[in-house]
Design an enzyme around this catalytic site. Structure first.
Site, PDB file in Angstrom:
ATOM      1  N   CYS A  81       1.716   9.776   5.526  1.00  0.00           N
ATOM      2  CA  CYS A  81       2.007   8.409   5.084  1.00  0.00           C
ATOM      3  C   CYS A  81       1.835   8.211   3.579  1.00  0.00           C
ATOM      4  O   CYS A  81       2.124   7.135   3.055  1.00  0.00           O
ATOM      5  CB  CYS A  81       1.133   7.428   5.846  1.00  0.00           C
ATOM      6  N   HIS A 139      -2.349  -0.131   1.482  1.00  0.00           N
ATOM      7  CA  HIS A 139      -1.786   0.670   2.568  1.00  0.00           C
ATOM      8  C   HIS A 139      -1.776  -0.184   3.834  1.00  0.00           C
ATOM      9  O   HIS A 139      -0.788  -0.194   4.561  1.00  0.00           O
ATOM     10  CB  HIS A 139      -2.602   1.950   2.757  1.00  0.00           C
ATOM     11  N   GLU A 151     -10.116   0.775   3.490  1.00  0.00           N
ATOM     12  CA  GLU A 151      -9.445   0.444   2.223  1.00  0.00           C
ATOM     13  C   GLU A 151     -10.142  -0.722   1.529  1.00  0.00           C
ATOM     14  O   GLU A 151     -10.268  -0.742   0.295  1.00  0.00           O
ATOM     15  CB  GLU A 151      -7.978   0.116   2.478  1.00  0.00           C
ATOM     16  N   LYS A 163       3.237  -4.396   5.043  1.00  0.00           N
ATOM     17  CA  LYS A 163       3.491  -3.835   6.378  1.00  0.00           C
ATOM     18  C   LYS A 163       3.425  -4.924   7.445  1.00  0.00           C
ATOM     19  O   LYS A 163       3.895  -4.719   8.566  1.00  0.00           O
ATOM     20  CB  LYS A 163       2.505  -2.715   6.685  1.00  0.00           C
ATOM     21  N   HIS A 187       5.127  -0.036   9.602  1.00  0.00           N
ATOM     22  CA  HIS A 187       4.706   1.138   8.834  1.00  0.00           C
ATOM     23  C   HIS A 187       5.820   2.185   8.838  1.00  0.00           C
ATOM     24  O   HIS A 187       6.140   2.759   9.871  1.00  0.00           O
ATOM     25  CB  HIS A 187       3.432   1.699   9.458  1.00  0.00           C
ATOM     26  N   PHE A 227      -2.472  10.697   6.996  1.00  0.00           N
ATOM     27  CA  PHE A 227      -3.159  11.659   7.859  1.00  0.00           C
ATOM     28  C   PHE A 227      -3.368  12.957   7.080  1.00  0.00           C
ATOM     29  O   PHE A 227      -2.521  13.364   6.280  1.00  0.00           O
ATOM     30  CB  PHE A 227      -2.330  11.959   9.104  1.00  0.00           C
TER      31      PHE A 227
END
Length: 411
Positions: free
Chosen positions: A163, A302, A313, A334, A339, A398
């Site tokens: 991502c 994110h 975050e 998002k 996403h 990830f």
């Protein structure tokens, strides 16, 4: 001496618009692009929602014969790049394209092609699968097709960092220009992973929400968040050496001022809970931009709508900015797009560039229930006008991959 990098072209396909103009207007209005999945029957599936493109016609960008040689993620990448190149005005120039390059990311690549050809192999035999199977499914073919389309003979590659891919692609491209290797780069990411296999995989991982209420599915920073919603599309930016852009009278949206990238080295899917990896990444980007934290007015987070990411975050921002974290606005777009995996950072870079240019803070829509672990100003539900000197755009993938870019006004 490092060279300054300008943003001179934008293109995107998103669940909230098939152009930059449509997408940005949807951001301003706080529209949601998430709805029921139409690609396949979800009646016996746990996950029923996604952020699909709506009304996109690939024929507007690519000949049908060429489309047959491309997976959908490549189609998206080429279309978004065509928008960005047209917007930049570079196609009207006569200069050689030996110093024009491409870095186009994809986290997953041609998964729909893999699914289709696996079925064909089982049914007809593996010697009878499509001769275009390999060129369609490999992740680098989006970048390769863009280079072919525009005759770009400089550096050409693909970033695959889950991502974080789109943001890494943009940051790497900016460094490539800043260090003098090329003068022009198309950079971004593309993803087309609303497929049975991809959705099934993320469902088994328990990363996706099973909520079937559009207004409560993708809800970053909300205490009731339960996982992310898959989106699809592409984002592309034309980055250009600043003096090169000025010399040809280009429109400059803003400056790609800084870039940071590192790794949590903690877990294959979970971020460090204390946010220290992401905090260090943001610090690296700010230092690269030659500014201090006090100049950052907005963060496009994110913000995936997962329990771990949003809390981590938030902790990262507090760790880096200290008491000043309360001043900064940090929203997640998002909430509107879902996403987009490897394309997320690219689309969010386009939106962040527009936010800086227009002086407008994008909202986190459908925010309802505050979470003490996510207690910063997330611009809840409604965006508004506000000067933005510099903005961060974060992507956390990830594998522990962290990437941050700094976008500033052309001052």
């Amino acid at each position: 001496m490092r060279r300054k990098v300008a943003i001179t072209g934008l293109g995107c396909l998103t669940p909230i618009g098939n152009t930059v103009e449509e997408t940005w207007q949807s951001v301003v209005e706080g529209k949601c692009g998430i709805d029921k999945i139409t690609r396949y029957d979800t009646s016996d599936r746990k996950v029923k929602l996604a952020g699909e493109l709506k009304g996109f016609n690939p024929d507007d960008y690519i000949d049908k014969r060429e489309q047959r040689k491309m997976d959908l993620f490549t189609v998206y990448a080429v279309a978004a790049s065509a928008q960005a190149m047209e917007d930049s005005g570079l196609l009207k120039t006569e200069e050689p394209r030996d110093r024009w390059g491409v870095i186009m990311a994809s986290g997953i690549g041609g998964i729909s092609t893999i699914e289709e050809e696996k079925v064909r192999g089982i049914q007809k035999g593996y010697d009878r699968i499509s001769p275009f199977f390999i060129p369609k499914c490999t992740s680098n073919m989006a970048a390769g097709n863009i280079a072919l389309r525009f005759g770009m003979k400089g550096f050409c590659t693909c970033v695959v960092t889950a991502c974080a891919s789109g943001t890494n692609a943009i940051g790497d491209a900016a460094r490539h220009i800043a260090d003098g290797y090329d003068d022009v780069m198309i950079a971004g990411g593309a993803e087309a992973s609303i497929t049975e296999l991809a959705i099934g995989g993320f469902t088994s991982l328990k990363a996706l929400t099973g909520c079937d209420d559009v207004e409560r599915a993708s809800i970053p920073f909300d205490a009731e968040r339960s996982g992310f919603v898959m989106g699809e599309g592409a984002g592309a930016l034309v980055l250009e050496e600043y003096e090169h852009a000025k010399a040809r009278g280009a429109k400059i949206y803003g400056i790609l001022a800084g870039y940071g990238a590192n790794c949590d080295a903690y877990h294959i899917t979970a971020p460090r809970p204390d946010g220290s990896g992401a905090a260090r990444c943001m610090q690296m980007a700010i230092e690269d931009a030659g500014i201090t934290t006090g100049y950052i007015d907005y963060i496009n987070a994110h913000g995936t709508s997962t329990k771990l990411n949003d809390a981590g975050e938030t902790a990262a921002v507090k760790l880096l900015f200290g008491d000043d974290a309360k001043r900064i606005k940090m929203s997640s777009t998002k909430s509107m797009t879902g996403h987009l995996l490897g394309a997320a950072g690219a689309v969010e870079a386009v939106i962040t560039t527009k936010a800086v240019e227009q002086g407008f803070l994008p909202p986190t829509i459908h925010y309802k229930v505050p979470d003490p672990a996510c207690d910063l100003d997330v611009v809840p539900n409604k965006g508004y006008k506000s000067e933005i000197r510099y903005a961060l755009s974060n992507s956390l993938g990830f594998g522990g991959h962290n990437a941050t870019i700094v976008i500033g006004r052309d001052m």
